[in-house]
Design a protein around this motif. Structure first.
Motif, short mmCIF file in Angstrom:
data_model
loop_
_atom_site.label_atom_id
_atom_site.label_comp_id
_atom_site.label_asym_id
_atom_site.label_seq_id
_atom_site.Cartn_x
_atom_site.Cartn_y
_atom_site.Cartn_z
N HIS A 25 12.58 3.17 -16.51
CA HIS A 25 11.91 4.41 -16.14
C HIS A 25 10.38 4.25 -16.06
N GLN A 26 9.83 3.13 -16.55
CA GLN A 26 8.38 2.91 -16.49
C GLN A 26 7.97 1.87 -15.45
N LYS A 27 8.93 1.15 -14.88
CA LYS A 27 8.60 0.00 -14.04
C LYS A 27 7.79 0.37 -12.80
N ASP A 28 8.15 1.46 -12.11
CA ASP A 28 7.44 1.81 -10.87
C ASP A 28 5.98 2.16 -11.14
N LEU A 29 5.73 2.95 -12.17
CA LEU A 29 4.35 3.30 -12.52
C LEU A 29 3.57 2.04 -12.86
N TYR A 30 4.15 1.17 -13.65
CA TYR A 30 3.48 -0.05 -14.08
C TYR A 30 3.18 -0.96 -12.88
N MET A 31 4.18 -1.19 -12.04
CA MET A 31 3.99 -2.08 -10.90
C MET A 31 3.02 -1.49 -9.88
N ASN A 32 3.17 -0.21 -9.57
CA ASN A 32 2.28 0.41 -8.58
C ASN A 32 0.83 0.45 -9.07
N PHE B 110 -0.49 -1.75 -11.17
CA PHE B 110 -0.96 -3.13 -11.08
C PHE B 110 -1.40 -3.46 -9.66
N VAL B 111 -0.58 -3.15 -8.67
CA VAL B 111 -0.89 -3.47 -7.28
C VAL B 111 -2.14 -2.72 -6.81
N ALA B 112 -2.31 -1.48 -7.28
CA ALA B 112 -3.48 -0.67 -6.91
C ALA B 112 -4.72 -1.04 -7.72
N LYS B 113 -4.58 -2.00 -8.66
CA LYS B 113 -5.68 -2.43 -9.52
C LYS B 113 -6.23 -1.28 -10.35
#
Length: 149
Positions: free
Chosen positions: A46-53, A55-58
């Motif tokens: 449930h946290q992966k999308d927020l974390y990855m997005n 990271f990618v957006a710096k």
């Protein structure tokens, strides 16, 4: 949780999603491709999308999530462990065989014994009930996924 294994060339990851000791899926893609990155993850779905997005957006994170990333940069062909400290993303370049997730101790031991990343994940799946299902594998030298039997 997951098993991610890196043998110095290949990174392999299982596809099991579990919750409270129950298997929800054995066919979940535990990596996401972006323009510059392929991010492999383990931890709280449930946290992966927020974390990855983020990271990618710096961007910055207010809390340390229960997600751990292994990031492959498509341009440099380097692999990194990603973590958060003082709200900022930091990366350590992986220059040796390693693993992440609940089955990582089995996988690292298998790699130390001469097994490939895929073989290491298969071994971890035998011992770690939170790892299982299909295995996905990326060749970090070519940047292409290979078919796993």
């Amino acid at each position: 949780m997951t098993t991610i294994a890196y043998d110095g060339r290949y990174i392999a990851v299982d596809s099991r999603i579990s919750s409270n000791g129950h298997v929800a899926s054995d066919d979940y893609k535990k990596f996401t491709e972006y323009d510059e990155w392929i991010l492999f993850w383990t931890g709280a779905i449930h946290q992966k999308d927020l974390y990855m997005n983020t990271f990618v957006a710096k961007g910055e994170l207010n809390d340390k999530p229960e997600v751990w990333l292994t990031a492959y940069n498509k341009k440099t062909k380097f692999l990194y462990h990603v973590y958060v400290e003082d709200k900022k993303f930091l990366m350590d370049k992986l220059e040796w065989a390693d693993g992440q997730g609940s089955g990582s101790c089995y996988a690292i031991g298998a790699i130390d014994a001469g097994k490939s990343a895929v073989e290491a994940v298969k071994i971890a799946i035998k011992r770690d009930c939170a790892s299982g299902g299909k295995i996905h594998c990326l060749d970090t030298h070519t940047g292409k996924f290979i078919k796993v039997k």
